[in-house]
Design a protein around this motif. Structure first.
Motif, short mmCIF file in Angstrom:
data_model
loop_
_atom_site.label_atom_id
_atom_site.label_comp_id
_atom_site.label_asym_id
_atom_site.label_seq_id
_atom_site.Cartn_x
_atom_site.Cartn_y
_atom_site.Cartn_z
N PRO A 90 0.83 -1.20 0.00
CA PRO A 90 0.00 0.00 0.00
C PRO A 90 0.87 1.25 0.00
O PRO A 90 1.74 1.40 0.86
CB PRO A 90 -0.80 -0.12 1.30
CG PRO A 90 -0.84 -1.58 1.59
CD PRO A 90 0.51 -2.09 1.13
N ASP B 135 -2.87 5.02 -1.42
CA ASP B 135 -4.01 5.06 -0.48
C ASP B 135 -3.52 5.19 0.96
O ASP B 135 -4.17 5.84 1.78
CB ASP B 135 -4.83 3.78 -0.61
CG ASP B 135 -5.68 3.75 -1.87
OD1 ASP B 135 -5.66 4.74 -2.62
OD2 ASP B 135 -6.35 2.72 -2.11
N ASN C 269 -8.42 0.36 4.34
CA ASN C 269 -8.36 -0.72 3.36
C ASN C 269 -7.62 -0.28 2.09
O ASN C 269 -8.16 -0.33 0.98
CB ASN C 269 -9.76 -1.21 2.99
CG ASN C 269 -10.55 -1.68 4.19
OD1 ASN C 269 -10.00 -2.33 5.08
ND2 ASN C 269 -11.83 -1.36 4.24
N PRO C 270 -6.37 0.14 2.24
CA PRO C 270 -5.64 0.68 1.09
C PRO C 270 -5.29 -0.39 0.06
O PRO C 270 -4.99 -1.53 0.40
CB PRO C 270 -4.37 1.25 1.73
CG PRO C 270 -4.17 0.42 2.96
CD PRO C 270 -5.56 0.12 3.46
N LYS C 271 -5.33 -0.01 -1.21
CA LYS C 271 -4.92 -0.89 -2.28
C LYS C 271 -3.39 -0.99 -2.30
O LYS C 271 -2.69 -0.09 -1.86
CB LYS C 271 -5.41 -0.36 -3.62
CG LYS C 271 -6.93 -0.41 -3.78
CD LYS C 271 -7.34 0.10 -5.17
CE LYS C 271 -8.84 0.01 -5.35
NZ LYS C 271 -9.27 0.50 -6.68
N TYR C 272 -2.91 -2.09 -2.84
CA TYR C 272 -1.48 -2.31 -3.01
C TYR C 272 -1.07 -1.77 -4.38
O TYR C 272 -1.64 -2.16 -5.40
CB TYR C 272 -1.14 -3.80 -2.94
CG TYR C 272 -1.20 -4.41 -1.56
CD1 TYR C 272 -0.09 -5.04 -1.00
CD2 TYR C 272 -2.38 -4.39 -0.81
CE1 TYR C 272 -0.14 -5.62 0.25
CE2 TYR C 272 -2.45 -4.97 0.44
CZ TYR C 272 -1.32 -5.57 0.97
OH TYR C 272 -1.38 -6.15 2.22
N ASP C 273 -0.09 -0.88 -4.40
CA ASP C 273 0.40 -0.34 -5.67
C ASP C 273 1.51 -1.21 -6.22
O ASP C 273 2.20 -1.94 -5.49
CB ASP C 273 0.90 1.09 -5.48
CG ASP C 273 -0.25 2.06 -5.21
OD1 ASP C 273 -1.09 2.23 -6.10
OD2 ASP C 273 -0.30 2.63 -4.10
N ASN D 295 -7.79 -6.18 5.56
CA ASN D 295 -7.65 -5.68 4.19
C ASN D 295 -7.49 -6.85 3.21
O ASN D 295 -6.68 -6.81 2.29
CB ASN D 295 -6.41 -4.76 4.12
CG ASN D 295 -6.36 -3.91 2.88
OD1 ASN D 295 -7.38 -3.65 2.24
ND2 ASN D 295 -5.17 -3.48 2.50
N THR E 276 -9.27 -8.28 0.77
CA THR E 276 -9.54 -8.17 -0.68
C THR E 276 -8.33 -7.62 -1.42
O THR E 276 -7.89 -8.16 -2.44
CB THR E 276 -10.77 -7.29 -0.94
OG1 THR E 276 -11.91 -7.89 -0.32
CG2 THR E 276 -11.02 -7.15 -2.44
N ASN E 277 -7.78 -6.53 -0.90
CA ASN E 277 -6.62 -5.93 -1.55
C ASN E 277 -5.37 -6.79 -1.38
O ASN E 277 -4.52 -6.85 -2.27
CB ASN E 277 -6.38 -4.52 -0.98
CG ASN E 277 -7.46 -3.56 -1.39
OD1 ASN E 277 -7.90 -3.54 -2.54
ND2 ASN E 277 -7.92 -2.74 -0.45
N GLU F 47 -5.58 -9.54 -3.98
CA GLU F 47 -5.29 -9.00 -5.31
C GLU F 47 -3.79 -8.83 -5.50
O GLU F 47 -3.24 -9.13 -6.57
CB GLU F 47 -6.01 -7.67 -5.51
CG GLU F 47 -5.81 -7.08 -6.90
CD GLU F 47 -6.57 -5.78 -7.09
OE1 GLU F 47 -6.28 -5.07 -8.08
OE2 GLU F 47 -7.45 -5.47 -6.27
N ALA F 48 -3.11 -8.34 -4.47
CA ALA F 48 -1.65 -8.18 -4.55
C ALA F 48 -0.97 -9.53 -4.69
O ALA F 48 -0.04 -9.70 -5.50
CB ALA F 48 -1.13 -7.44 -3.32
#
Length: 587
Positions: free
Chosen positions: A144, A147, A154-158, A513, A515-516, A519-520
């Protein structure tokens, strides 16, 4: 209360921050009203962020992960040093990164970004944020970022590329925009208010990161690397610019190493010992830095050696003497069963763990030890590699290479640099066979390839900078090291390469977190080898890591026990023993 309990969180009781760079020693005591946390000054917030970074990156992670993965430590007990992980510890590390370090640092940016009177202090906070994220992304992979710094739940992973692009731009903005006669931290724990050194730090870090990503993202890397190399005066210019954080001699702020390995007196198995192959490389080339880095064993082994008689270049004699310098293999005395070797023939068989050499206590185990982030020696090796890549520079790669060796010898306060540089393998354009490792499978030899020389010297000059050297090995695969032949049983492996990354903390992230997180994990699809699991694995290859085929050790080479590490330590003649002050007997 010990130093690990100190942090600026939602409730702060006490912070004493110290740090050293060049010749500055500035000890400040900062008290924060726990009821007015959001009103804390940039100085208070930054001090806590830096202290927590030092304790985590320079202390816990350096000890548990990085120095082991860089082959600076050998045979250390515990899951992380044996190439596995503790999920509970990962939760703690993650929280420290994102709450104790990044959240507090981000408050400086959020609270003062629009105030012109705080312009430089906001840029300094961005430099520190970039440094911390450079550690995170090269350790875990996608994390993350956007975000997280925007304070979103619930920050997304970049992606790796997005994070590197962002932090490199922040570093460029900082170095271009800091106003030398503008505002500064009134209590600067790193540079004592010297803004010119903040600019040098920013650019030096930018060059280091650019090289780290140069194979994965070549255009991005070259853009920043060439930009930095076009302004060499904005980089570290001498050992006086070395960037080192420093613990204190008082009990509240003892170094991690002193508290863990001197004050608490742990069992012998978990103490850090100098890695066998690192010490072998120092020994092979009669490197005087060895005696500053390595603590002699208090219980030496007896060596029977063949040397030239005094004054002769032809008459060989046998001598016997004590050798107090020998490193510990990463997997101890473990061998691959398929080799069929007689373990009793191992020259290190039966050597008690406590007899192996440890890092120099005065330098690496003191209460107020330093942790280097960047040095002038390392910078010159960075510039040498940048020159090879065609990124510019006022001098040749060869000149930068030699300047790096000179700077390292000066940093350690040792003489003999010209003799050292004249040896085959060390001298530019030459190669050496070196000494064979314990199992006769790798050697300390150095090829004539310029990159091989640069990487080797950067490793030798950067002891205890474990994270940087782990990243260097993952990117180049050039260090003369072997896999762990006694990994943690939970790996399910008989031998294990150094990890490609550290796994995400699935307990805390899975609960808050998921879900994110999933995805990562789905983006980590390429293991270093088909025989290793993909996904959230130690062996999922990061984009910055070079592809390679792990060695099939049971079928590799012609293993046998060798004693190269024991022979001719002080030289190949009786006169060398005399000059070194060694007590010996002729046989």
């Amino acid at each position: 209360m010990n130093v690990k309990q100190l942090s600026i969180q939602l409730k702060v009781v006490f912070i004493s921050i110290f740090l050293l760079t060049s010749c500055t020693e500035n000890f400040e005591e900062i008290n924060v009203d726990s009821n007015k946390f959001t009103d804390a000054s940039p100085e208070q917030l930054f001090a806590g962020s830096v202290l927590n970074t030092l304790n985590l990156v320079g202390g816990t992670l350096n000890d548990q992960l990085y120095n082991n993965y860089a082959s600076y430590y050998g045979g250390k007990g515990g899951q992380f040093p044996r190439f596995f992980y503790l999920e509970s510890s990962l939760d703690s590390y993650w929280n420290t990164f994102y709450i104790d370090i990044l959240k507090n640092n981000q408050l400086i940016i959020d609270n003062y970004a629009d105030d012109i009177d705080y312009k430089n202090r906001v840029l300094i906070a961005k430099i520190w944020r970039s440094y911390v994220f450079s550690i995170l992304v090269s350790t875990f992979g996608p994390v993350p970022f956007q975000d997280a710094i925007n304070g979103m739940s619930n920050p997304k992973y970049d992606t790796e590329e997005f994070i590197y692009e962002s932090i490199l731009e922040d570093l460029k903005e900082a170095s271009d925009s800091i106003v030398i006669d503008g505002d500064t931290l009134s209590q600067d724990p790193i540079f004592d208010g010297n803004l010119d050194k903040w600019i040098k730090f920013s650019n030096t870090l930018r060059l280091k990161i650019a090289l780290r990503i140069s194979d994965a993202f070549p255009n991005l890397a070259q853009s920043h690397g060439a930009d930095v190399m076009s302004e060499e005066g904005s980089l570290l210019t001498s050992n006086a610019d070395n960037i080192a954080l420093k613990w204190e001699a008082n009990a509240e702020n003892w170094s991690y190493n002193y508290n863990r390995y001197v004050f608490l007196q742990p069992s012998e198995d978990v103490l850090p010992y100098v890695n066998f192959h690192f010490l072998l490389n120092l020994k092979t080339y009669q490197d005087p830095r060895l005696f500053e880095i390595v603590e002699p064993s208090s219980n030496p082994i007896i060596v029977r050696d063949r040397v030239y008689a005094s004054g002769s270049t032809s008459e060989l004699i046998y001598v016997e003497y004590e050798l107090p310098y020998f490193g510990r293999p990463l997997g101890g005395n473990n061998i691959i069963q398929a080799w069929g070797l007689n373990g009793d023939a191992n020259p290190l068989s039966g050597i008690e763990t406590r007899r192996f050499c440890r890092p120099n206590a005065d330098v690496f185990m003191s209460k107020d030890m330093k942790y280097y982030i960047s040095t002038f020696a390392e910078l010159n090796f960075l510039k040498a590699e940048a020159k090879l890549k065609g990124w510019g520079g006022d001098e040749s790669a060869e000149q930068y290479y030699y300047k790096g060796i000179d700077a390292s010898f000066e940093q350690y306060g040792v003489s003999g640099v010209e003799e050292y540089k004249s040896q085959h393998g060390i001298q530019w354009g030459t190669a050496s066979a070196g000494d064979r490792g314990l199992f006769n499978l790798v050697s300390s030899g150095i090829s004539s390839d310029p990159l091989d020389k640069i990487v080797r010297q950067r490793w030798l000059s950067s002891f205890n900078q474990g994270h940087d050297m782990w990243c260097l090995q993952k990117r180049t695969r050039l260090l003369p090291i072997i896999d762990h032949f006694n990994p943690d049983g939970a790996t399910g492996l008989d031998y294990a390469p150094i990890p490609e990354r550290m796994i995400y903390p699935v307990i805390i992230e899975g609960a808050t977190n998921d879900t994110n997180l999933q995805e990562a994990i789905s983006t980590l699809t390429e293991p270093v080898s088909p025989s290793f699991p993909s996904g959230n694995s130690l062996y999922s290859r990061l984009q910055i890591n070079k592809q390679y085929d792990p060695i099939d050790w049971p079928r590799y080479g012609d293993p046998s026990f060798t004693i190269d590490f024991l022979t001719n330590f002080y030289g190949d003649s009786e006169d060398d023993l005399i000059n070194a002050g060694v007590n010996y007997i002729k046989l």
